[in-house]
Motif scaffolding. Structure first.
Motif, PDB file in Angstrom:
ATOM      1  N   ALA A  70       0.383   5.294   4.550  1.00 41.72           N
ATOM      2  CA  ALA A  70       0.355   6.436   5.473  1.00 41.72           C
ATOM      3  C   ALA A  70       1.523   7.391   5.260  1.00 41.72           C
ATOM      4  O   ALA A  70       1.330   8.616   5.198  1.00 41.72           O
ATOM      5  CB  ALA A  70       0.336   5.939   6.917  1.00 41.72           C
ATOM      6  N   SER A  71       2.726   6.873   5.134  1.00 38.68           N
ATOM      7  CA  SER A  71       3.892   7.751   5.024  1.00 38.68           C
ATOM      8  C   SER A  71       3.871   8.556   3.733  1.00 38.68           C
ATOM      9  O   SER A  71       4.223   9.743   3.723  1.00 38.68           O
ATOM     10  CB  SER A  71       5.180   6.921   5.110  1.00 38.68           C
ATOM     11  N   SER A  72       3.436   7.942   2.635  1.00 33.80           N
ATOM     12  CA  SER A  72       3.426   8.658   1.359  1.00 33.80           C
ATOM     13  C   SER A  72       2.398   9.782   1.339  1.00 33.80           C
ATOM     14  O   SER A  72       2.560  10.779   0.625  1.00 33.80           O
ATOM     15  CB  SER A  72       3.155   7.677   0.205  1.00 33.80           C
ATOM     16  N   PHE A  73       1.332   9.638   2.137  1.00 28.77           N
ATOM     17  CA  PHE A  73       0.308  10.688   2.201  1.00 28.77           C
ATOM     18  C   PHE A  73       0.531  11.636   3.381  1.00 28.77           C
ATOM     19  O   PHE A  73      -0.190  12.623   3.524  1.00 28.77           O
ATOM     20  CB  PHE A  73      -1.091  10.066   2.318  1.00 28.77           C
ATOM     21  N   GLY A  74       1.486  11.306   4.229  1.00 24.57           N
ATOM     22  CA  GLY A  74       1.768  12.161   5.371  1.00 24.57           C
ATOM     23  C   GLY A  74       0.653  12.202   6.390  1.00 24.57           C
ATOM     24  O   GLY A  74       0.356  13.256   6.951  1.00 24.57           O
ATOM     25  N   ILE A  75       0.037  11.040   6.639  1.00 30.59           N
ATOM     26  CA  ILE A  75      -1.070  10.987   7.593  1.00 30.59           C
ATOM     27  C   ILE A  75      -0.657  10.203   8.830  1.00 30.59           C
ATOM     28  O   ILE A  75       0.241   9.371   8.797  1.00 30.59           O
ATOM     29  CB  ILE A  75      -2.329  10.346   6.956  1.00 30.59           C
ATOM     30  N   THR A  76      -1.338  10.477   9.939  1.00 34.07           N
ATOM     31  CA  THR A  76      -1.047   9.807  11.198  1.00 34.07           C
ATOM     32  C   THR A  76      -1.847   8.513  11.307  1.00 34.07           C
ATOM     33  O   THR A  76      -2.822   8.293  10.576  1.00 34.07           O
ATOM     34  CB  THR A  76      -1.416  10.710  12.380  1.00 34.07           C
TER      35      THR A  76
ATOM     36  N   GLN B  87      -5.504   9.068  11.957  1.00 36.60           N
ATOM     37  CA  GLN B  87      -6.287   9.476  10.786  1.00 36.60           C
ATOM     38  C   GLN B  87      -6.652   8.282   9.916  1.00 36.60           C
ATOM     39  O   GLN B  87      -7.642   8.325   9.186  1.00 36.60           O
ATOM     40  CB  GLN B  87      -5.509  10.521   9.974  1.00 36.60           C
TER      41      GLN B  87
ATOM     42  N   ASP C 180      -8.280  17.250  11.950  1.00 38.04           N
ATOM     43  CA  ASP C 180      -7.818  16.049  11.244  1.00 38.04           C
ATOM     44  C   ASP C 180      -8.601  15.845   9.954  1.00 38.04           C
ATOM     45  O   ASP C 180      -8.024  15.555   8.890  1.00 38.04           O
ATOM     46  CB  ASP C 180      -7.966  14.820  12.135  1.00 38.04           C
TER      47      ASP C 180
ATOM     48  N   ALA D 124      -5.944  17.375   1.666  1.00 35.58           N
ATOM     49  CA  ALA D 124      -5.023  16.482   0.959  1.00 35.58           C
ATOM     50  C   ALA D 124      -5.709  15.720  -0.165  1.00 35.58           C
ATOM     51  O   ALA D 124      -5.053  14.976  -0.906  1.00 35.58           O
ATOM     52  CB  ALA D 124      -4.401  15.494   1.946  1.00 35.58           C
TER      53      ALA D 124
END
Length: 380
Positions: free
Chosen positions: A292-298, A301, A333, A340
């Motif tokens: 999640a953090s590497s793709f910048g998603i919540t 999502q 979303d 992305a």
């Protein structure tokens, strides 16, 4: 007189013990899993059961389309209106059955069974009686030959007494027996009494699911063997064992051991399949959380991405309901995930859904498609 409970041999008891262990493990795994994806899994399993049981009767709607129909996406599903109607009717009956699994003062009754039948078949009434015992003789034809009689049910005049006997047994008979054996016998007796003019197979499979669910080990969504029965090879064996055990006419004196054995095999293998699905689903969720953090998603999502990994696609309406969003939030979303490269939009307007995009993590897709081996417990 009803078909009687058989005596179990050593192999049957061993398989029952193994099923108990598997079901307990599955219950624990589901309780430990993230609530969001277990809700998706419950819906997917229900959709698979409905799709499979309807397929046995010749109504064909893919499990993913069944899930969409359950979400109210009738216009988006590419299926005949007849197939849609049968699917939605079965969903209605199944939803009610699922709600009964923990009712404290529950009792079986003729009225309950007829009400369930109306949910399943009411859209055919009055051309085909729904919610009432049939008033004529019943003849089941052999698969592929409409002139060959496969089974003749008992006379219509006997139905009130036979169904009364079945209801009494459901409430008070053989209560010391294992719930899976009782459920199999409930299925056999209802389908052989064949009390309605149509829908007897689905009603019998639904009753089996209800009896198992009332046992309290697993939620109804995890208890049904209908998905297993709907697999082509298994469907053939299902019809075969019903013919062999049930006889050409109503014959409750016949030996029922092979029928119970067939059902124990189904329960064992379906529990294996669901257990593997839970494991894959949990692993996909963990991998998406890690990414999640590497793709910048919540985190919310991730629900959409998890649905794509496990089911192959997600619709805006499904995501909206799962995350309790308004339409604008859900649309933003999904558009962000598409931008992305994690999702790809397919179709227009009401038919639009989203599949894995070019940047969707391959590891997650590989986990979702991870093969498994299903063993035959009677071959051990």
């Amino acid at each position: 007189m009803l078909y009687r409970m058989p005596s179990l041999d050593i192999a049957d008891r061993r398989v029952l013990d193994e099923i108990d262990v598997l079901r307990d493990q599955l219950r624990h795994a589901v309780q430990q899993a993230p609530m969001k994806w277990t809700q998706d899994l419950r819906k997917a399993l229900t959709a698979s059961a409905i799709a499979a049981s309807n397929t046995i009767e010749g109504y064909r709607v893919d499990a993913k389309d069944v899930a969409d129909l359950m979400d109210g996406e009738r216009d988006a599903v590419d299926a005949s209106e007849e197939n849609k109607a049968e699917t939605l009717a079965y969903q209605q009956a199944m939803t009610y059955i699922q709600s009964l699994h923990d009712v404290p003062d529950f009792r079986y009754s003729k009225e309950l069974l007829n009400a369930l039948h109306w949910m399943l078949q009411g859209h055919h009434h009055p051309q085909r009686l729904a919610g009432q015992w049939r008033r004529t003789a019943i003849r089941i034809t052999a698969p592929g030959d409409e002139l060959a009689t496969d089974y003749e049910g008992p006379d219509a005049e006997r139905l009130p007494d036979l169904m009364g006997e079945l209801v009494d047994w459901l409430n008070d008979g053989d209560l010391e027996a294992h719930v899976l054996v009782r459920a199999a016998m409930a299925h056999l007796n209802l389908v052989k009494i064949h009390p309605w003019s149509d829908g007897n197979g689905r009603m019998s499979r639904s009753l089996q699911t209800l009896v198992i669910a009332r046992g309290g080990v697993l939620a109804p969504e995890f208890s049904s063997i209908e998905e297993w029965l709907g697999m082509p090879g298994n469907t053939w064996e299902y019809y075969k064992v019903l013919r062999e055990v049930g006889g050409p006419v109503y014959s409750p004196e016949r030996e029922t051991g092979p029928w119970v054995r067939f059902n124990l095999l189904a329960c064992h293998q379906q529990t294996q399949r669901v257990q593997r699905r839970v494991e894959r689903s949990n692993d996909c969720w963990v991998q998406l959380m890690d990414a999640a953090s590497s793709f910048g998603i919540t985190e919310r999502q991730i629900t959409a991405l998890h649905e794509v990994a496990m089911a192959g696609r997600v619709r805006r309406s499904r995501y909206e309901k799962a995350e309790v969003l308004n339409t604008q939030q859900a649309t933003r979303d999904l558009q962000a995930l598409t931008k992305a490269g994690l999702l790809t939009a397919v179709g227009q307007t009401k038919g639009r859904h989203y599949i894995a995009g070019p940047r969707f993590p391959e590891q997650v897709l590989a986990t979702a498609r991870r093969p498994h081996t299903i063993t035959d417990p009677y071959a051990s």
